[in-house]
Design a protein around this motif. Structure first.
Motif, PDB file in Angstrom:
ATOM      1  N   SER A  18       0.813  -1.223   0.000  1.00 37.72           N
ATOM      2  CA  SER A  18       0.000   0.000   0.000  1.00 37.72           C
ATOM      3  C   SER A  18       0.847   1.274   0.000  1.00 37.72           C
ATOM      4  CB  SER A  18      -0.943   0.008   1.211  1.00 37.72           C
ATOM      5  OG  SER A  18      -0.195  -0.038   2.417  1.00 37.72           O
ATOM      6  N   VAL A  19       2.114   1.157   0.350  1.00 30.91           N
ATOM      7  CA  VAL A  19       3.009   2.323   0.357  1.00 30.91           C
ATOM      8  C   VAL A  19       3.515   2.556  -1.056  1.00 30.91           C
ATOM      9  CG1 VAL A  19       5.212   3.242   1.194  1.00 30.91           C
ATOM     10  CG2 VAL A  19       3.708   1.993   2.755  1.00 30.91           C
ATOM     11  N   VAL A  20       3.270   3.747  -1.571  1.00 27.01           N
ATOM     12  CA  VAL A  20       3.747   4.124  -2.898  1.00 27.01           C
ATOM     13  C   VAL A  20       5.176   4.634  -2.755  1.00 27.01           C
ATOM     14  CG1 VAL A  20       3.411   5.682  -4.842  1.00 27.01           C
ATOM     15  CG2 VAL A  20       1.429   4.704  -3.671  1.00 27.01           C
ATOM     16  N   ILE A  21       6.077   4.071  -3.552  1.00 30.64           N
ATOM     17  CA  ILE A  21       7.470   4.495  -3.527  1.00 30.64           C
ATOM     18  C   ILE A  21       7.724   5.327  -4.776  1.00 30.64           C
ATOM     19  CG2 ILE A  21       9.877   3.732  -3.564  1.00 30.64           C
ATOM     20  CD1 ILE A  21       8.919   1.145  -2.194  1.00 30.64           C
ATOM     21  N   ASP A  22       8.198   6.563  -4.567  1.00 31.72           N
ATOM     22  CA  ASP A  22       8.544   7.390  -5.726  1.00 31.72           C
ATOM     23  C   ASP A  22       9.922   8.006  -5.528  1.00 31.72           C
ATOM     24  OD1 ASP A  22       8.440  10.134  -4.640  1.00 31.72           O
ATOM     25  OD2 ASP A  22       6.296   9.800  -4.468  1.00 31.72           O
ATOM     26  N   GLU A  23      10.447   8.585  -6.584  1.00 29.17           N
ATOM     27  CA  GLU A  23      11.826   9.067  -6.602  1.00 29.17           C
ATOM     28  C   GLU A  23      12.082  10.258  -5.684  1.00 29.17           C
ATOM     29  OE1 GLU A  23      13.398   9.555 -10.521  1.00 29.17           O
ATOM     30  OE2 GLU A  23      12.830   7.536 -11.115  1.00 29.17           O
ATOM     31  N   THR A  24      11.048  10.942  -5.248  1.00 27.80           N
ATOM     32  CA  THR A  24      11.254  12.122  -4.408  1.00 27.80           C
ATOM     33  C   THR A  24      11.366  11.781  -2.923  1.00 27.80           C
ATOM     34  OG1 THR A  24       8.887  12.542  -4.126  1.00 27.80           O
ATOM     35  CG2 THR A  24       9.978  13.573  -6.033  1.00 27.80           C
ATOM     36  N   GLN A  25      11.011  10.565  -2.569  1.00 29.61           N
ATOM     37  CA  GLN A  25      10.999  10.194  -1.155  1.00 29.61           C
ATOM     38  C   GLN A  25      12.413  10.006  -0.612  1.00 29.61           C
ATOM     39  OE1 GLN A  25       8.409   6.845  -1.881  1.00 29.61           O
ATOM     40  NE2 GLN A  25       6.942   7.693  -0.428  1.00 29.61           N
ATOM     41  N   THR A  26      12.595  10.457   0.640  1.00 35.39           N
ATOM     42  CA  THR A  26      13.871  10.228   1.306  1.00 35.39           C
ATOM     43  C   THR A  26      13.831   8.854   1.963  1.00 35.39           C
ATOM     44  OG1 THR A  26      13.155  11.233   3.378  1.00 35.39           O
ATOM     45  CG2 THR A  26      14.220  12.690   1.767  1.00 35.39           C
ATOM     46  N   PHE A  27      14.988   8.222   1.993  1.00 31.08           N
ATOM     47  CA  PHE A  27      15.052   6.903   2.603  1.00 31.08           C
ATOM     48  C   PHE A  27      14.686   6.964   4.080  1.00 31.08           C
ATOM     49  CE2 PHE A  27      17.809   6.124  -1.084  1.00 31.08           C
ATOM     50  CZ  PHE A  27      17.214   4.971  -1.566  1.00 31.08           C
ATOM     51  N   GLU A  28      15.313   7.882   4.810  1.00 32.58           N
ATOM     52  CA  GLU A  28      15.127   7.886   6.257  1.00 32.58           C
ATOM     53  C   GLU A  28      13.802   8.504   6.690  1.00 32.58           C
ATOM     54  OE1 GLU A  28      17.739   8.551  10.265  1.00 32.58           O
ATOM     55  OE2 GLU A  28      18.637   8.884   8.320  1.00 32.58           O
TER      56      GLU A  28
END
Length: 78
Positions: A18-28
């Protein structure tokens, strides 16, 4: 962003579908992936994509790391 790379991030970060992962997200901050888990992401990405990533501390977002992998695959010296 490559689907396999997204799967690596999701697996290491133990993130539900359910979590959308995109290029703008920070890892931490956004994905709760600390430096040890980021190292695991990098080791898995190196094995999957046949690259060697040297400076793991320079990547704060998913997109930064993915673009670096793409450059290495293209033969760029980074």
């Amino acid at each position: 962003m490559n689907k396999k790379f997204e799967e690596i991030v999701r697996s290491v970060g133990e993130l539900p579908e359910s979590v959308v992962i995109d290029e703008t997200q920070t890892f931490e901050a956004d994905l709760n992936i600390d430096s040890l888990k980021l190292l695991d992401v990098i080791v898995n990405a190196e094995a999957e994509f046949g690259v060697e990533i040297e400076d793991i501390h320079r990547f704060t977002t998913v997109g930064q790391l993915w673009r670096h992998i793409e450059l290495l695959q293209a033969g760029a010296k980074v």
